[in-house]
Design a protein around this motif. Structure first.
Motif, short mmCIF file in Angstrom:
data_model
loop_
_atom_site.label_atom_id
_atom_site.label_comp_id
_atom_site.label_asym_id
_atom_site.label_seq_id
_atom_site.Cartn_x
_atom_site.Cartn_y
_atom_site.Cartn_z
N GLY A 99 0.79 -1.23 0.00
CA GLY A 99 0.00 0.00 0.00
C GLY A 99 0.82 1.27 0.00
O GLY A 99 0.29 2.36 0.24
N VAL A 100 2.13 1.17 -0.26
CA VAL A 100 3.00 2.35 -0.33
C VAL A 100 3.21 2.71 -1.79
O VAL A 100 3.51 1.85 -2.62
N ARG A 101 3.04 4.00 -2.11
CA ARG A 101 3.29 4.48 -3.48
C ARG A 101 4.68 5.09 -3.58
O ARG A 101 4.98 6.06 -2.88
N ILE A 102 5.52 4.51 -4.42
CA ILE A 102 6.81 5.10 -4.76
C ILE A 102 6.70 5.51 -6.22
O ILE A 102 6.84 4.68 -7.12
N VAL A 103 6.44 6.78 -6.46
CA VAL A 103 6.22 7.26 -7.82
C VAL A 103 7.54 7.21 -8.59
O VAL A 103 8.57 7.62 -8.05
N PRO A 104 7.56 6.70 -9.82
CA PRO A 104 8.81 6.60 -10.57
C PRO A 104 9.51 7.94 -10.71
O PRO A 104 8.86 8.98 -10.87
N GLY A 105 10.87 7.89 -10.64
CA GLY A 105 11.61 9.13 -10.85
C GLY A 105 12.85 9.32 -10.00
O GLY A 105 13.32 10.44 -9.87
N GLY A 106 13.40 8.27 -9.42
CA GLY A 106 14.71 8.41 -8.78
C GLY A 106 14.72 8.50 -7.27
O GLY A 106 15.69 8.99 -6.69
N SER A 107 13.68 8.06 -6.59
CA SER A 107 13.67 8.07 -5.13
C SER A 107 14.40 6.84 -4.58
O SER A 107 14.54 5.83 -5.26
N THR A 108 14.85 6.94 -3.32
CA THR A 108 15.56 5.84 -2.68
C THR A 108 15.08 5.69 -1.25
O THR A 108 14.95 6.67 -0.51
N VAL A 109 14.82 4.44 -0.86
CA VAL A 109 14.48 4.10 0.53
C VAL A 109 15.42 2.97 0.95
O VAL A 109 15.44 1.91 0.33
#
Length: 280
Positions: A99-109
């Motif tokens: 249920g977590v949204r990671i929108v495309p575009g270069g994020s890091t977790v």
């Protein structure tokens, strides 16, 4: 968790002489517990003056992960993006079922960070190990959630805001942002500051552990007094200045940046800062 806490504390106390493989294995267990939200670097504690307590053993465990990690190739896209990092610090694996949204575009977790259901991450942003991000929170573009930072539910961390990380000293309280707080764009919250629930930080507000806050509605100055800086519940804080009153500063007409509480939340504030549920 008590057995893991005791093991990590003993390994940390041993320093570089600790058994490397035992330390790595203990860290892997901690990383999994942090990712699942079962362990936290700090947690609510009604008996504490600030309302929060530090779990120093969690920070000790994260430091073990850095100390005994080995630098390896972590390049992405078949080597087209070259990266190298400690092998103990992989990226968090997320899927749609969480249920977590990671929108495309270069994020890091990083793995070892907890993201609750309904969290939205807009690119590019970064969430470091040990961080806790509560459900329904948005981490906007170019925002940072530092190591061990604690973010509540339904918080908006706006574009380019910086929530500082605190790993050392291990007993220091990390930055805490409680539920339903709005952090405006280009804000910086550092060094163990606690922002209580439903507070609003206007764009450009900077808070550190040594920053006095001028509370205009209550005619007082809020200072850390040996503990963390605490922004009161529902406070609306804006960036301001105060004059330098001595020496050359006074002669030259200088001023220093100062956060100011101009009011406390009311219906008008609620209407202006309401989170749009449709995008969640």
């Amino acid at each position: 968790m008590s057995d893991l806490a005791s093991e990590i504390s003993a390994l940390f106390a041993a320093g570089p002489a600790a058994d490397a493989e035992q330390a790595r294995a203990a860290f892997v267990r901690l990383r999994a517990a942090l990712s699942a939200g079962e362990a936290r670097a700090a947690e609510p504690d009604a008996s504490a003056l600030s309302g929060w307590r530090v779990n120093a053993w969690v920070k000790q465990g994260i430091l073990l992960g850095f100390r005994f990690g080995r630098i390896v190739d972590m390049s992405a896209d078949h080597g087209r993006w070259p990266f190298a990092d400690k092998d103990t610090m992989p990226l968090k694996r997320l899927d749609a079922a969480g249920g977590v949204r990671i929108v495309p575009g270069g994020s890091t977790v990083r793995d070892g960070a907890y993201l609750g259901p309904g969290v939205v991450c807009m690119p590019p942003m970064y969430i470091n190990i040990g961080a806790y991000v509560g459900s329904g929170t948005m981490i906007d573009s170019h925002a940072l959630v530092g190591s061990c930072a604690q973010i509540g539910q339904r918080v908006h961390v706006s574009a380019a805001a910086q929530i500082g990380g605190v790993l050392e000293p291990v007993g220091a309280l990390p930055v805490v942002i409680e539920d339903e707080v709005l952090i405006g764009g280009n804000c910086g919250v550092y060094e163990g500051t606690i922002v209580k629930r439903r507070a609003v930080l206007a764009s450009g507000t900077i808070l550190t552990g040594s920053t006095p806050i001028y509370d205009l509605p209550n005619g007082r100055i809020i200072e850390p007094s040996g503990g963390p800086l605490v922004v009161p519940e529902g406070a609306v804080v804006v960036p301001g200045t105060r004059p330098v009153t001595s020496g050359r500063g006074r002669e030259w007409g200088l001023a220093v940046a100062t956060p100011i509480i101009v009011k406390y939340r009311d219906e008008r504030t609620d209407a202006r800062t309401a989170l749009e549920e449709a995008i969640r």
